[in-house]
Scaffold this motif. Sequence first.
Motif, PDB file in Angstrom:
ATOM      1  N   GLU A 189       0.818  -1.194   0.000  1.00  0.00           N
ATOM      2  CA  GLU A 189       0.000   0.000   0.000  1.00  0.00           C
ATOM      3  C   GLU A 189       0.852   1.243   0.000  1.00  0.00           C
ATOM      4  O   GLU A 189       0.547   2.223  -0.661  1.00  0.00           O
ATOM      5  CB  GLU A 189      -0.906  -0.005   1.229  1.00  0.00           C
ATOM      6  CG  GLU A 189      -1.900  -1.109   1.156  1.00  0.00           C
ATOM      7  CD  GLU A 189      -2.633  -1.289   2.448  1.00  0.00           C
ATOM      8  OE1 GLU A 189      -3.705  -1.876   2.396  1.00  0.00           O
ATOM      9  OE2 GLU A 189      -2.139  -0.867   3.497  1.00  0.00           O
ATOM     10  N   THR A 208      -4.983   2.167  -0.286  1.00  0.00           N
ATOM     11  CA  THR A 208      -5.337   1.261   0.793  1.00  0.00           C
ATOM     12  C   THR A 208      -6.013   0.045   0.185  1.00  0.00           C
ATOM     13  O   THR A 208      -7.055   0.186  -0.434  1.00  0.00           O
ATOM     14  CB  THR A 208      -6.315   1.967   1.758  1.00  0.00           C
ATOM     15  OG1 THR A 208      -5.773   3.241   2.047  1.00  0.00           O
ATOM     16  CG2 THR A 208      -6.488   1.197   3.030  1.00  0.00           C
ATOM     17  N   ILE A 209      -5.404  -1.143   0.303  1.00  0.00           N
ATOM     18  CA  ILE A 209      -6.010  -2.295  -0.365  1.00  0.00           C
ATOM     19  C   ILE A 209      -6.777  -3.190   0.588  1.00  0.00           C
ATOM     20  O   ILE A 209      -7.587  -3.982   0.178  1.00  0.00           O
ATOM     21  CB  ILE A 209      -4.988  -3.152  -1.150  1.00  0.00           C
ATOM     22  CG1 ILE A 209      -3.868  -3.616  -0.251  1.00  0.00           C
ATOM     23  CG2 ILE A 209      -4.491  -2.414  -2.349  1.00  0.00           C
ATOM     24  CD1 ILE A 209      -2.915  -4.579  -0.944  1.00  0.00           C
ATOM     25  N   ASP A 210      -6.505  -3.109   1.862  1.00  0.00           N
ATOM     26  CA  ASP A 210      -7.210  -3.994   2.776  1.00  0.00           C
ATOM     27  C   ASP A 210      -7.891  -3.121   3.825  1.00  0.00           C
ATOM     28  O   ASP A 210      -7.652  -1.940   3.910  1.00  0.00           O
ATOM     29  CB  ASP A 210      -6.200  -4.939   3.446  1.00  0.00           C
ATOM     30  CG  ASP A 210      -6.875  -6.184   3.983  1.00  0.00           C
ATOM     31  OD1 ASP A 210      -8.118  -6.185   4.119  1.00  0.00           O
ATOM     32  OD2 ASP A 210      -6.157  -7.147   4.281  1.00  0.00           O
ATOM     33  N   VAL A 211      -8.759  -3.728   4.605  1.00  0.00           N
ATOM     34  CA  VAL A 211      -9.376  -2.976   5.686  1.00  0.00           C
ATOM     35  C   VAL A 211      -8.355  -2.858   6.814  1.00  0.00           C
ATOM     36  O   VAL A 211      -7.778  -3.843   7.238  1.00  0.00           O
ATOM     37  CB  VAL A 211     -10.619  -3.708   6.216  1.00  0.00           C
ATOM     38  CG1 VAL A 211     -11.279  -2.883   7.313  1.00  0.00           C
ATOM     39  CG2 VAL A 211     -11.587  -3.977   5.092  1.00  0.00           C
ATOM     40  N   LYS A 260      -4.137  -5.152  10.016  1.00  0.00           N
ATOM     41  CA  LYS A 260      -4.906  -5.816   8.970  1.00  0.00           C
ATOM     42  C   LYS A 260      -4.964  -7.318   9.186  1.00  0.00           C
ATOM     43  O   LYS A 260      -5.437  -8.069   8.342  1.00  0.00           O
ATOM     44  CB  LYS A 260      -4.304  -5.486   7.613  1.00  0.00           C
ATOM     45  CG  LYS A 260      -4.273  -3.973   7.472  1.00  0.00           C
ATOM     46  CD  LYS A 260      -3.878  -3.461   6.142  1.00  0.00           C
ATOM     47  CE  LYS A 260      -3.966  -1.936   6.213  1.00  0.00           C
ATOM     48  NZ  LYS A 260      -3.938  -1.292   4.941  1.00  0.00           N
ATOM     49  N   ARG A 263      -6.266 -10.839  10.545  1.00  0.00           N
ATOM     50  CA  ARG A 263      -7.592 -11.370  10.818  1.00  0.00           C
ATOM     51  C   ARG A 263      -7.667 -11.925  12.234  1.00  0.00           C
ATOM     52  O   ARG A 263      -6.638 -12.223  12.847  1.00  0.00           O
ATOM     53  CB  ARG A 263      -7.937 -12.490   9.826  1.00  0.00           C
ATOM     54  CG  ARG A 263      -7.907 -12.059   8.389  1.00  0.00           C
ATOM     55  CD  ARG A 263      -8.951 -10.988   8.126  1.00  0.00           C
ATOM     56  NE  ARG A 263      -9.087 -10.737   6.703  1.00  0.00           N
ATOM     57  CZ  ARG A 263      -8.594  -9.675   6.078  1.00  0.00           C
ATOM     58  NH1 ARG A 263      -7.935  -8.761   6.746  1.00  0.00           N
ATOM     59  NH2 ARG A 263      -8.767  -9.511   4.785  1.00  0.00           N
TER      60      ARG A 263
END
Lengths: 620, 307
Positions: free
Chosen positions: A70, A76-79, B150, B152
Amino acid sequence: METGTGRGLLRFLTCGSVDDGKSTLIGRLLHDAGLIPDDQLEQARRDSRGRAEEDGGIDFSLLVDGLEAEREQSITIDVAYRYFATDRRSFIVADAPGHEQYTRNMATAASGASLAVLLVDARKGLLTQTRRHAIVASLMGIRHVVLAINKMDLVEDGEAVFAAIRQAFTVFSAPLGFRSVTAIPLSARRGDNVVHRSAAMPWHHGPTLLEHLETATAGDDPTEDGPLRFLVEWVNRPNLDFRGLSGTVLSGSLETGGAVTVWPSGRSARIDRIVTFDGDVAQARTGDAVTVTLDTAVDAGRGDLLSGPDDAPEVADQFAAHLLWMAEEPLIPGRSYLLRAGTRWVPATVTALRHAVKVETLEHGAATVLGLNAVGLCNLSTAAPLAFDPYEASRHTGSFILVDRLSNRTVGAGMIRHPLRRAANLHRQELAVSTAERAALKRQRPAVLWFTGLSGSGKSTIANRVERRLHTLGHHTMMLDGDNVRLGLNRDLGFTDADRVENIRRVGEVAKLMAEAGLIVLCAFIAPFRAEREAVRALLPDGAFLEVFVDTPLEECVRRDPKGLYAKARAGTLRNFTGVDSPYEAPDAPELRLDTTAEDADALAERVVELLHRKGIAEA
Amino acid sequence: MPISKAMPNLPDDLRLLEAEAIAILRETAASFTKPVLLYSIGKDSGVLLHLARKAFHPSPVPFPLLHVDTGWKFREMIAFRDATVRRLGLTLIVHRNEEGHARGIDPIRSGSALHTRVMKTEALRQALDLHGFDAAIGGARRDEEKSRAKERVFSIRNAAHAWDPRDQRPELWRLWNPRIQPGESVRVFPLSNWTEMDVWRYVAAQSIPVVPLYFAAERPVVHRSGALIMVDDGRLPLNPGETPEMRRVRFRTLGCYPLSGAIDSDAATVEDIIVEMRASRTSERQGRLIDGDEPASMERKKREGYF
């Protein structure tokens, strides 16, 4: 929201078009609220070198964009999740990416949020991506929106620009069901109206962004007003004298002595004890994780839902839902997936794709498959009844995910609309003669032998010889052949992926009926997808489905080309031909693999009969 | 049996974080055949252990604890670990990378990067493979470091324990997807949504015991690379002319003592720590020498299988 037990929690997401400045806004918010530690600030100051110098020498987005890719691509590619607290409230921020290909990430961020901060670049106004994010937020159940009109420092006559964008959004969002939309003019780069009120916009009399977030009525503070929903997460059995149901109160409250119903079974009981680590309690509120015991030994376990006696959830094995597709490989109606709702896992199929929803405009369109990031209204059918509420009533009990049975990837996210009543009107009729009795009369064990392989691999040839041998041995058999079925039952189907899936689904059901009639059923179908072959296996009792992989290399099939089809496919006059322009997924662990380049058809047929003998299905 | 009217009063934000973590722990117990709780002795592990006891009560915690010991932890940490396990009647597995130990890998001469890779990352992989654990529960929080933000809650690792940040399953609502293929395993992070402040507020509210090193006391320290390093035993080589100085210090995070920087502090109770943190201007991992090696070093370590 201040409550009697201290401060509450607000989960919100930031979204909007790429380059509208989401990461910069969060960085600025944290910075101005005094929440960025000095060492992280120093790190960001160092990393800002060589990039466009913003006011104060810091690129505020560096405070939040985490992954290397990123930072390299400045997107921004992910949360990313951020946490901060002021004296009034704790906040969990989900920073969602802006690009179209990351709609699924935005939906993920929205699923856990109760408020959305939607960014708009004042110079550009509402863009396609702005609309998409507003619609996805609405679909995911968000009811409160902050329209953050950013980059106000870059426009002339800001007051008029702000008013025009706010008006346009009001018109656009009218059908989206938002309960509140609060527009705030700001500049993330300069810090105007983020935490501190801006002297540059004296015409703005509303709150700053932080003021609004601290007081917005969209908190996650649990309410007790909903119907009782207690989700069983784990059966607690320390010894033979104690059987507890450990779970979370999703809404409403539990009381000792209170009557409850266990779903989907519908059995009733009373709460005997509410057990916690800190001792028994008389009551558990929404959000509490506790263990309950029931006064009667009703069957209840992980996956079940407890409700009060008068506010039952819906129970059905067919329902309509909005489905957001999250995988590269498209959704195919008829294919079997694993569905998770609450703590229950159950096989499920999309039986109909009623329409696709364009997430830029909310328009409906016809569709046969759903691709990545597409949304559709679907009918689903589950292998066992499910207890649920409409998603509008409860995000906890109205949501589900679909998981690919082979890769275990999460491929779809669903929001249940309503049960389909036809499920309630169909009842499985008990038959007077059982499968076992029908098979006993024929003195055999029914089974389905599934021959899979490329076109021209020799499936039908070998299957025919096997059937002849079985017939000679006195077995009752039936042969289902691909071409023959397509000339009759399935003559309405073509060769697209979706039609191939439906073809095999129907054949699987027919084979199952024949096996229930006591027959040994031989099926010769290309059946190119593993998922469909596994779905047929799942229809039958354990051990009754035998997969025979007729393993002939593609070059050999092309060389044989008994029906001249490969020649046509290669010439381009035949489309969607397996092995040429349509994929074939070979079995991972077939019951039998036949190498047609090593032995002739009679020898291979004998191997199949040997397999049936070993399994106790056929005579020697 | 005494029955109180309702659950003990926690602030709503902590009550929700607690319930979420408990649901994640139950999910792990229900979905895996052989889970293990990674116990690193710090405050986060302490909270995690406390939550596990709450999640399954009245059943005992249905999985063992695993401590990956580098051999360089503070002596007080090891004493606290053993006392905790005895007091609560838990099963503890201690694993050390014997091969790395035999090679003489240590945090001082080998450098923090090599030491961490061999004695922590590789050691963890060894221990998980040795015992066949299919789920490892850890106390990592998303607020600790940017690449963790990020991560999980249920994070899938391939057979080589590697993490691929570009191929992560979306996690919506509370509908986690813990399904794995043979050979794969999962890292589970029940404290994903907690902050350092939440952890301390929870420690205070629930009276959870923590290692005394978190509280200020006079300790012998030397200055190294801008950090205060405690001379915990005779293995720390002193530079010429360097003499340990007694200072009133405490630790915000605990790890291998030569790699853990102390801070000057007078905070002698959990309440003092909370007051001190409210006034603090530096982040938690700042005292850790292993993260600063290079930009994005945490992401690299995680891809290699670091927790």
